[in-house]
Design an enzyme around this catalytic site. Structure first.
Site, PDB file in Angstrom:
ATOM      1  N   GLU A   1     -32.717 -44.423 -15.151  1.00 12.75           N
ATOM      2  CA  GLU A   1     -33.888 -44.667 -14.313  1.00 12.75           C
ATOM      3  C   GLU A   1     -34.615 -43.362 -14.046  1.00 12.75           C
ATOM      4  O   GLU A   1     -34.025 -42.289 -14.127  1.00 12.75           O
ATOM      5  CB  GLU A   1     -33.469 -45.316 -12.993  1.00 12.75           C
ATOM      6  CG  GLU A   1     -32.797 -46.644 -13.217  1.00 12.75           C
ATOM      7  CD  GLU A   1     -32.704 -47.491 -11.969  1.00 12.75           C
ATOM      8  OE1 GLU A   1     -33.221 -47.074 -10.920  1.00 12.75           O
ATOM      9  OE2 GLU A   1     -32.108 -48.568 -12.068  1.00 12.75           O
TER      10      GLU A   1
ATOM     11  N   ASP B   1     -34.741 -66.890 -10.279  1.00  6.97           N
ATOM     12  CA  ASP B   1     -34.568 -65.740  -9.389  1.00  6.97           C
ATOM     13  C   ASP B   1     -35.732 -64.755  -9.538  1.00  6.97           C
ATOM     14  O   ASP B   1     -36.246 -64.229  -8.550  1.00  6.97           O
ATOM     15  CB  ASP B   1     -33.243 -65.033  -9.677  1.00  6.97           C
ATOM     16  CG  ASP B   1     -32.963 -63.900  -8.716  1.00  6.97           C
ATOM     17  OD1 ASP B   1     -32.916 -64.143  -7.490  1.00  6.97           O
ATOM     18  OD2 ASP B   1     -32.801 -62.756  -9.189  1.00  6.97           O
TER      19      ASP B   1
END
Length: 146
Positions: free
Chosen positions: A66, A91
């Site tokens: 990330e 979701d």
């Protein structure tokens, strides 16, 4: 899975479920393609969106990369586990329609504006919006939007 196989596997459910939430199935498919490498890096059997776990979720720990402060780093984080593809899409749709940070950006907006607004909230990759839009265009994913 090839990109065409991935789209054929995901598109029918994405189209059906995203329609009920008034979301772009093309964005759903493109994000899943990017997050899972066209299904090669799915977390568990169905986490194709790279969704992280919250308290109470079933999860697995996975090493991921990330961006933090503009630097790409490797970390281990907890990611959700789903029992079906439909649960994963549901979701994703619920995240975008129920989380306040997203809700204010989804109604009556163009595809491009939606992606440009969504991307920096959803991912740390500074090129995420561009990547989503290029994936949509290259694979003609707008055909799945109703």
């Amino acid at each position: 899975m090839t990109p065409d196989e991935f789209i054929n596997w995901l598109a029918p459910a994405a189209r059906r479920i995203c329609r009920s939430y008034r979301l772009y199935a093309s964005v759903c498919i493109a994000q899943a393609a990017i997050e899972s490498g066209w299904g090669r890096y799915t977390i568990g059997d169905y986490n194709i969106f790279g969704r992280k776990a919250a308290a109470g979720d079933l999860f697995t720990e996975v090493r991921t990369r990330e961006y933090y402060n503009g630097e790409l780093v490797s970390i281990v984080d907890k990611f959700k586990l789903y029992s079906s593809l439909e649960d994963a899409i549901e979701d994703w749709c619920q995240l975008l329609t129920q989380e306040p940070v997203y809700v204010k950006h989804i109604d009556n907006t163009s595809l491009e504006t939606f992606v440009q607004t969504l991307a920096p909230i959803y991912a740390t990759n500074p090129n995420y919006a561009r990547d989503i839009l290029l994936t949509i265009a290259a694979n003609q994913l707008t055909q799945y939007d109703d």
